[in-house]
Motif scaffolding. Structure first.
Motif, PDB file in Angstrom:
ATOM      1  N   ASN A 291      10.633 -14.228  34.686  1.00 16.09           N
ATOM      2  CA  ASN A 291       9.899 -15.160  33.823  1.00 16.09           C
ATOM      3  C   ASN A 291       8.477 -14.657  33.564  1.00 16.09           C
ATOM      4  O   ASN A 291       7.983 -14.774  32.436  1.00 16.09           O
ATOM      5  CB  ASN A 291       9.855 -16.557  34.449  1.00 16.09           C
ATOM      6  CG  ASN A 291      11.195 -17.260  34.377  1.00 16.09           C
ATOM      7  OD1 ASN A 291      12.047 -16.912  33.577  1.00 16.09           O
ATOM      8  ND2 ASN A 291      11.388 -18.253  35.231  1.00 16.09           N
TER       9      ASN A 291
ATOM     10  N   LYS B 285       8.627 -11.915  31.029  1.00 13.68           N
ATOM     11  CA  LYS B 285       8.932 -12.485  29.711  1.00 13.68           C
ATOM     12  C   LYS B 285       7.684 -13.149  29.123  1.00 13.68           C
ATOM     13  O   LYS B 285       7.369 -12.955  27.944  1.00 13.68           O
ATOM     14  CB  LYS B 285      10.067 -13.502  29.845  1.00 13.68           C
ATOM     15  CG  LYS B 285      10.523 -14.104  28.546  1.00 13.68           C
ATOM     16  CD  LYS B 285      11.655 -15.087  28.757  1.00 13.68           C
ATOM     17  CE  LYS B 285      12.032 -15.761  27.460  1.00 13.68           C
ATOM     18  NZ  LYS B 285      13.029 -16.814  27.659  1.00 13.68           N
ATOM     19  N   GLN B 286       6.949 -13.913  29.940  1.00 16.14           N
ATOM     20  CA  GLN B 286       5.736 -14.576  29.462  1.00 16.14           C
ATOM     21  C   GLN B 286       4.669 -13.563  29.069  1.00 16.14           C
ATOM     22  O   GLN B 286       3.977 -13.738  28.054  1.00 16.14           O
ATOM     23  CB  GLN B 286       5.185 -15.511  30.544  1.00 16.14           C
ATOM     24  CG  GLN B 286       6.018 -16.748  30.761  1.00 16.14           C
ATOM     25  CD  GLN B 286       5.511 -17.591  31.930  1.00 16.14           C
ATOM     26  OE1 GLN B 286       4.499 -17.285  32.548  1.00 16.14           O
ATOM     27  NE2 GLN B 286       6.242 -18.665  32.233  1.00 16.14           N
TER      28      GLN B 286
ATOM     29  N   GLU C 184       5.614 -12.187  25.731  1.00 12.48           N
ATOM     30  CA  GLU C 184       5.356 -13.172  24.670  1.00 12.48           C
ATOM     31  C   GLU C 184       3.860 -13.284  24.383  1.00 12.48           C
ATOM     32  O   GLU C 184       3.445 -13.365  23.219  1.00 12.48           O
ATOM     33  CB  GLU C 184       5.922 -14.536  25.066  1.00 12.48           C
ATOM     34  CG  GLU C 184       7.431 -14.580  25.062  1.00 12.48           C
ATOM     35  CD  GLU C 184       8.002 -15.851  25.688  1.00 12.48           C
ATOM     36  OE1 GLU C 184       7.217 -16.694  26.197  1.00 12.48           O
ATOM     37  OE2 GLU C 184       9.235 -16.007  25.659  1.00 12.48           O
ATOM     38  N   LEU C 185       3.043 -13.305  25.442  1.00 14.61           N
ATOM     39  CA  LEU C 185       1.598 -13.395  25.251  1.00 14.61           C
ATOM     40  C   LEU C 185       1.046 -12.157  24.554  1.00 14.61           C
ATOM     41  O   LEU C 185       0.147 -12.248  23.716  1.00 14.61           O
ATOM     42  CB  LEU C 185       0.895 -13.624  26.593  1.00 14.61           C
ATOM     43  CG  LEU C 185       1.034 -15.016  27.203  1.00 14.61           C
ATOM     44  CD1 LEU C 185       0.457 -15.055  28.610  1.00 14.61           C
ATOM     45  CD2 LEU C 185       0.373 -16.064  26.321  1.00 14.61           C
TER      46      LEU C 185
ATOM     47  N   LYS D 142      -5.381 -14.457  30.619  1.00 15.61           N
ATOM     48  CA  LYS D 142      -4.099 -14.972  31.120  1.00 15.61           C
ATOM     49  C   LYS D 142      -3.122 -13.818  31.366  1.00 15.61           C
ATOM     50  O   LYS D 142      -2.441 -13.774  32.393  1.00 15.61           O
ATOM     51  CB  LYS D 142      -3.524 -15.970  30.112  1.00 15.61           C
ATOM     52  CG  LYS D 142      -2.480 -16.887  30.667  1.00 15.61           C
ATOM     53  CD  LYS D 142      -2.127 -17.947  29.635  1.00 15.61           C
ATOM     54  CE  LYS D 142      -1.164 -18.946  30.228  1.00 15.61           C
ATOM     55  NZ  LYS D 142      -0.805 -19.997  29.286  1.00 15.61           N
TER      56      LYS D 142
END
Length: 179
Positions: A51, A54-55, A58-59, A81
């Protein structure tokens, strides 16, 4: 088949010992691959790590769509982040790597000690048992070497057979891994 033929065949070929020694020799060669497979199964990426990756992806994709000069605050917030998540993922990876290394050393140690003791036991227990018997003329001039330590003319002893199996399986493994 008569009982004399059956006893004669069992003297000619010890199937159980022959096949066990053959598979044991193959296992000793393939043990590192087996340990790597087991470690890979137990140390796969967790759902949390998947996860996080994946995040981060995406970011980064979102970051690519933002104009840094016009939306600097939003850009910097997403960048922080991403950096925080990347650092967290890196720390988790380092911890997992250290644990995996410790487990690998322990498992290899246990496997090598077990293999050494088992091999020593097998060679000691079957040292006078011919694994196979052939016409001694077929084995000339290597007959005494192949029969070691049985002392039986025309026999193939455990020491020789185990050495041949491990050598040939290592050779095949090396050839297959180089291609």
């Amino acid at each position: 088949m008569s009982t004399t033929e059956t006893s004669n065949n069992s003297q000619q070929f010890n199937y159980n010992a022959f096949w066990f020694i053959t598979f044991w020799g193959l296992f000793t060669t393939l043990m590192p691959n087996f340990v790597k497979l087991v470690l890979w199964i137990f140390f796969k990426d967790s759902q949390l790590e998947k996860n996080l990756r994946k995040q981060i992806t995406e970011l980064k994709t979102e970051l690519g769509t933002i104009n840094m000069t016009q939306e600097f605050v939003k850009y910097a917030k997403i960048q922080r982040k991403i950096n925080k998540m990347t650092e967290d993922l890196k720390n988790r990876g380092n911890t997992k790597t250290m644990l995996k290394l410790k487990v690998q050393v322990i498992v290899y140690g246990i496997c090598y000690v077990t293999m050494g003791l088992t091999t020593t036991y097998l060679i000691w227990s079957y040292r006078y048992t011919p694994l196979a018997r052939l016409d001694h003329n077929l084995l000339f001039p290597l007959g005494p070497i192949l029969a070691f330590p049985t002392g039986v003319e025309g026999a193939i002893g455990i020491t020789c057979w185990f050495s041949m199996v491990t050598y040939s399986s290592r050779t095949v493994k090396r050839i297959l891994s180089s291609t």
